[in-house]
Design an enzyme around this catalytic site. Structure first.
Site, PDB file in Angstrom:
ATOM      1  N   ASN A 115       0.834  -1.217   0.000  1.00 10.00           N
ATOM      2  CA  ASN A 115       0.000   0.000   0.000  1.00 10.00           C
ATOM      3  C   ASN A 115       0.862   1.258   0.000  1.00 10.00           C
ATOM      4  O   ASN A 115       0.521   2.255  -0.636  1.00 10.00           O
ATOM      5  CB  ASN A 115      -0.958  -0.001   1.201  1.00 10.00           C
TER       6      ASN A 115
ATOM      7  N   ILE B 136      -1.766  -0.598  17.718  1.00  8.48           N
ATOM      8  CA  ILE B 136      -2.869   0.329  17.989  1.00  8.48           C
ATOM      9  C   ILE B 136      -2.281   1.667  18.420  1.00  8.48           C
ATOM     10  O   ILE B 136      -1.316   1.707  19.186  1.00  8.48           O
ATOM     11  CB  ILE B 136      -3.756  -0.241  19.114  1.00  8.48           C
TER      12      ILE B 136
ATOM     13  N   HIS C 130      -8.309  -0.835   5.750  1.00  9.55           N
ATOM     14  CA  HIS C 130      -8.659  -2.128   6.346  1.00  9.55           C
ATOM     15  C   HIS C 130      -9.288  -3.011   5.270  1.00  9.55           C
ATOM     16  O   HIS C 130     -10.131  -2.546   4.501  1.00  9.55           O
ATOM     17  CB  HIS C 130      -9.639  -1.912   7.505  1.00  9.55           C
TER      18      HIS C 130
ATOM     19  N   VAL D  27     -10.612   0.160  17.728  1.00 12.08           N
ATOM     20  CA  VAL D  27     -10.015  -0.530  16.573  1.00 12.08           C
ATOM     21  C   VAL D  27     -10.997  -0.559  15.394  1.00 12.08           C
ATOM     22  O   VAL D  27     -12.085  -1.135  15.504  1.00 12.08           O
ATOM     23  CB  VAL D  27      -9.609  -1.970  16.962  1.00 12.08           C
ATOM     24  N   ASP D  28     -10.605   0.081  14.287  1.00  9.79           N
ATOM     25  CA  ASP D  28     -11.368   0.032  13.021  1.00  9.79           C
ATOM     26  C   ASP D  28     -12.790   0.587  13.144  1.00  9.79           C
ATOM     27  O   ASP D  28     -13.717   0.091  12.483  1.00  9.79           O
ATOM     28  CB  ASP D  28     -11.410  -1.427  12.478  1.00  9.79           C
TER      29      ASP D  28
ATOM     30  N   GLU E 226      -7.574  -1.876  -2.632  1.00  8.97           N
ATOM     31  CA  GLU E 226      -6.957  -1.045  -1.581  1.00  8.97           C
ATOM     32  C   GLU E 226      -6.051   0.014  -2.205  1.00  8.97           C
ATOM     33  O   GLU E 226      -6.067   1.183  -1.806  1.00  8.97           O
ATOM     34  CB  GLU E 226      -6.130  -1.906  -0.614  1.00  8.97           C
TER      35      GLU E 226
HETATM   36  C1  GAR Z   1      -3.316  -4.642   3.841  1.00  4.26           C
HETATM   37  O1  GAR Z   1      -4.177  -5.615   3.310  1.00  4.26           O
HETATM   38  C2  GAR Z   1      -4.061  -3.777   4.827  1.00  4.26           C
HETATM   39  O2  GAR Z   1      -5.383  -3.525   4.465  1.00  4.26           O
HETATM   40  C3  GAR Z   1      -3.996  -4.639   6.061  1.00  4.26           C
HETATM   41  O3  GAR Z   1      -2.676  -5.126   6.076  1.00  4.26           O
HETATM   42  C4  GAR Z   1      -2.241  -5.280   4.723  1.00  4.26           C
HETATM   43  C5  GAR Z   1      -0.914  -4.588   4.584  1.00  4.26           C
HETATM   44  O4  GAR Z   1      -0.344  -4.903   3.339  1.00  4.26           O
HETATM   45  N1  GAR Z   1      -4.300  -3.892   7.233  1.00  4.26           N
HETATM   46  C6  GAR Z   1      -5.036  -4.384   8.227  1.00  4.26           C
HETATM   47  O5  GAR Z   1      -5.477  -5.522   8.260  1.00  4.26           O
HETATM   48  C7  GAR Z   1      -5.300  -3.394   9.348  1.00  4.26           C
HETATM   49  N2  GAR Z   1      -6.274  -3.902  10.248  1.00  4.26           N
HETATM   50  P1  GAR Z   1       0.846  -4.041   2.759  1.00  4.26           P
HETATM   51  O6  GAR Z   1       1.929  -4.010   3.845  1.00  4.26           O
HETATM   52  O7  GAR Z   1       1.290  -4.779   1.540  1.00  4.26           O
HETATM   53  O8  GAR Z   1       0.322  -2.680   2.457  1.00  4.26           O
END
Ligand code: GAR
Length: 208
Positions: free
Chosen positions: A21, A98, A115, A150-151, A180
């Site tokens: 991301n 968090i 998320h 959280v979220d 995403e």
């Molecule tokens: C992503 O899918 C993001 O949405 C998730 O972690 C991944 C990170 O991927 N976040 C959560 O689950 C937060 N609760 P990345 O390091 O390749 O961006």
């Protein structure tokens, strides 16, 4: 928080792992938002290499002795670092901690998170597995403001993804991730364009 129209907004990304991301934000259309800093709580995180390739300043900072939250002193140090760099907007991108203390106070209404589910469904860890286990037919991703729980913060935007009969956690996660990447840049662009209002759950106003 409303950013002034037309002004460049310095954006930091906080991440713990792979950093796809982060990479998408660096390559995406974030409008007036400039990805200027990456901070990680994991010295071995792949995202550090991605920051170096993207030419974005990056640093590992200790999160303290806890596993899922920051130590008070450490959260203060992260916050000071962000402020010293003139960061105005903070994007969490796979940060496995968090945020509760000084950072939330200092950056109130200016921390956002992505998320991998359509919140308020499936908050917390392993959202894609939660969705599959539940047997849901449509899931997706959510970009939201961060609050003390959280979220649960106000939603900025969401993208839906169909669940296929033969989906596994991996195939579903992969399709959600593609959404995403689009959603996160769009959300940063939206916030930095100054069209969102500063409080309440529904922050869209007249200009949309
Ligand atoms: C992503 O899918 C993001 O949405 C998730 O972690 C991944 C990170 O991927 N976040 C959560 O689950 C937060 N609760 P990345 O390091 O390749 O961006």
């Amino acid at each position: 928080m409303i950013f002034d129209k037309g002004n460049i907004v310095k954006v930091a990304v906080l991440a713990s792992g792979r950093g796809s991301n982060f990479e998408a934000l660096c390559n995406g259309d974030t409008g007036n938002g400039r990805i200027s800093l990456l901070i990680t709580d994991n010295e071995k995180a792949e995202v550090l290499r991605k920051a170096s390739s993207a030419g974005v300043e990056s640093i590992y900072m200790s999160p303290g002795r806890y596993r899922t939250k920051f130590g008070e002193t450490e959260e203060m140090a992260w916050t000071r670092f962000l402020m010293d760099r003139g960061i105005e907007l903070v994007c969490l991108a796979g940060l496995m901690r968090i945020i509760k203390g000084p950072m939330l106070e200092e950056y109130s209404g200016r921390i956002i998170n992505i998320h991998p589910s359509l919140l308020p469904s499936f908050p917390g860890l392993h959202a894609q597995k939660q969705a599959l286990d539940y047997g849901i037919r449509i899931t997706g991703c959510t970009v939201h403001y961060v609050d003390a729980a959280v979220d649960t913060g106000p939603i900025i935007l969401q993208k839906a993804v169909d669940v296929k009969d033969d989906d596994t956690v991996e195939t579903l996660s992969c399709r959600i991730l593609r959404q995403e990447y689009i959603a996160y840049s769009e959300a940063v662009k939206l916030i930095c364009s100054g069209v969102l209002s500063g409080s309440g759950r529904n922050r869209f106003h007249k200009e949309r």
